[in-house]
Design an enzyme around this catalytic site. Structure first.
Site, PDB file in Angstrom:
ATOM      1  CG  HIS A   1     -24.548   6.600  73.708  1.00  0.00           C
ATOM      2  ND1 HIS A   1     -24.166   6.114  74.942  1.00  0.00           N
ATOM      3  CD2 HIS A   1     -23.607   6.129  72.835  1.00  0.00           C
ATOM      4  CE1 HIS A   1     -23.058   5.397  74.802  1.00  0.00           C
ATOM      5  NE2 HIS A   1     -22.707   5.396  73.531  1.00  0.00           N
TER       6      HIS A   1
ATOM      7  CG  HIS B   1     -17.968   7.177  74.810  1.00  0.00           C
ATOM      8  ND1 HIS B   1     -19.112   7.726  75.305  1.00  0.00           N
ATOM      9  CD2 HIS B   1     -18.350   6.024  74.193  1.00  0.00           C
ATOM     10  CE1 HIS B   1     -20.148   6.964  74.996  1.00  0.00           C
ATOM     11  NE2 HIS B   1     -19.718   5.925  74.326  1.00  0.00           N
TER      12      HIS B   1
ATOM     13  CG  HIS C   1     -22.436  -0.374  69.206  1.00  0.00           C
ATOM     14  ND1 HIS C   1     -23.144  -0.566  70.366  1.00  0.00           N
ATOM     15  CD2 HIS C   1     -21.649   0.712  69.439  1.00  0.00           C
ATOM     16  CE1 HIS C   1     -22.818   0.370  71.263  1.00  0.00           C
ATOM     17  NE2 HIS C   1     -21.894   1.149  70.723  1.00  0.00           N
TER      18      HIS C   1
ATOM     19  CD  GLU D   1     -21.984   2.089  74.592  1.00  0.00           C
ATOM     20  OE1 GLU D   1     -21.001   2.814  74.392  1.00  0.00           O
ATOM     21  OE2 GLU D   1     -23.013   2.149  73.878  1.00  0.00           O
TER      22      GLU D   1
HETATM   23  C1  DHB Z   1     -20.836   4.578  67.697  1.00  0.00           C
HETATM   24  C2  DHB Z   1     -21.611   4.119  68.769  1.00  0.00           C
HETATM   25  C3  DHB Z   1     -21.252   4.415  70.083  1.00  0.00           C
HETATM   26  O1  DHB Z   1     -21.938   3.954  71.173  1.00  0.00           O
HETATM   27  C4  DHB Z   1     -20.154   5.216  70.340  1.00  0.00           C
HETATM   28  O2  DHB Z   1     -19.874   5.537  71.612  1.00  0.00           O
HETATM   29  C5  DHB Z   1     -19.370   5.676  69.284  1.00  0.00           C
HETATM   30  C6  DHB Z   1     -19.716   5.347  67.965  1.00  0.00           C
HETATM   31  C7  DHB Z   1     -21.222   4.271  66.286  1.00  0.00           C
HETATM   32  O3  DHB Z   1     -22.190   3.538  66.038  1.00  0.00           O
HETATM   33  O4  DHB Z   1     -20.563   4.791  65.380  1.00  0.00           O
HETATM   34 FE    FE Z   2     -20.924   4.470  73.081  1.00  0.00          FE
END
Ligand code: DHB
Ligand code: FE
Length: 285
Positions: free
Chosen positions: A12, A59, A193, A240
């Site tokens: 997302h 978030h 991530h 997540e």
């Molecule tokens: C990014 C990824 C995410 O899941 C998020 O909530 C905010 C930023 C990113 O890759 O920058």
């Molecule tokens: Fe996220």
């Protein structure tokens, strides 16, 4: 009766939403990301659901540190796209399905899962970016959406095991709804991530692809992976991915039916700071 026909899994990343909204999808960097969703948009047009049960995480948009529901079901008639610091995305309002959402709340809570019922809520990139990836830029979203928010931001977060069991309860709930509805369930967020700290920028493509393999073929085994492995291997925001197990738990094979058909699989690094993963699984008719 209502039935779950398919599950969809996708990252997302908010920058994907910004790329779409700012007309940058043709740029070489973004082209490679959006190419993975061309099939998906066609598939969505050919397999239009009545309702999408959309598992995502907020978030700190609708919920702050003041109130942190582990699992929250959106029972409202409408949900407005939310401010993410840059102003709300220019996307349609999300139309809910209060009757089905209330039925699912009744069934799942009586099935021993404690949900928070949310009658008023804004929705952020966690929900709107998956809609954009799967539907493009329509004037109105082509189906109703039941937002289902999972806390994967503030510890303690729910285990993959509990998410997988919850998906099974959601399937029982949908299948006991007395109206002929085509329902899809989406699991969103991930893949690996980490946005903060010494390991910011971490991506683990090997672990992600193993996750996709196991999500398809060994979801019950995958559900046993403890949250510390997600954080260690996939980064602090990789957690997540437990949300994908909710969607997977709602598929027919988990309740003794036939295995799902893998109609699409896509993986790409990078999009912003994240490995993008995407799957479409169909329940055989
Ligand atoms: C990014 C990824 C995410 O899941 C998020 O909530 C905010 C930023 C990113 O890759 O920058
Ligand atoms: Fe996220």
């Amino acid at each position: 009766m209502a039935r779950i026909t398919a599950s969809v899994y996708t990252s997302h990343v908010p920058a994907i939403g910004a790329a779409l909204d700012l007309g940058k999808t043709g740029e070489p960097y973004w082209q490679k990301v959006f190419a993975g969703y061309e099939f998906s948009k066609r598939w969505m047009r050919e397999h239009r659901p009545d309702v999408v049960f959309l598992v995502y995480n907020d978030h700190a948009t609708a919920f702050s540190l003041e109130i942190i529901p582990t699992f929250a079901i959106g029972t409202a008639a409408e949900f407005a796209p939310a401010d993410e610091g840059y102003g709300p995305r220019p996307v349609p309002r999300v139309v809910g399905h209060p009757e089905l959402a209330s039925h699912i709340a009744q069934s799942v809570i009586q099935d021993d899962f404690d949900l928070t019922i949310v009658n008023k809520m804004d929705v952020d990139h966690g929900l709107t970016v998956p809609l954009s990836l799967m539907c493009g830029q329509p004037d109105a979203w082509p189906f109703k959406v039941i937002p289902f928010a999972v806390n994967v931001v503030q510890y303690p977060v729910p285990s993959g095991r509990r998410c997988f069991a919850l998906g099974q309860a959601i399937r029982r709930a949908v299948e006991s709804y007395d109206e002929d509805l085509n329902v899809q369930i989406w699991g969103t967020g991930g893949m690996s991530h980490q946005l903060q700290g010494a390991r910011a920028g971490l991506i683990n493509a090997e672990w992600d692809n193993r996750f996709l393999d196991r999500l398809i073929a060994d979801p019950a085994g995958l559900a046993q992976v403890p949250h510390v492995e997600y954080v260690r291997e996939a980064g602090s925001e990789g957690i997540e991915l437990v949300m994908w197990l909710i969607a997977r738990g709602a598929m027919a094979d988990v309740a003794g039916g036939p295995p799902p058909r893998v109609v699409h699989r896509f993986f790409h690094v990078p999009a912003s700071n994240t490995a993008v993963g995407h799957l479409i699984l169909e329940n055989p008719a």
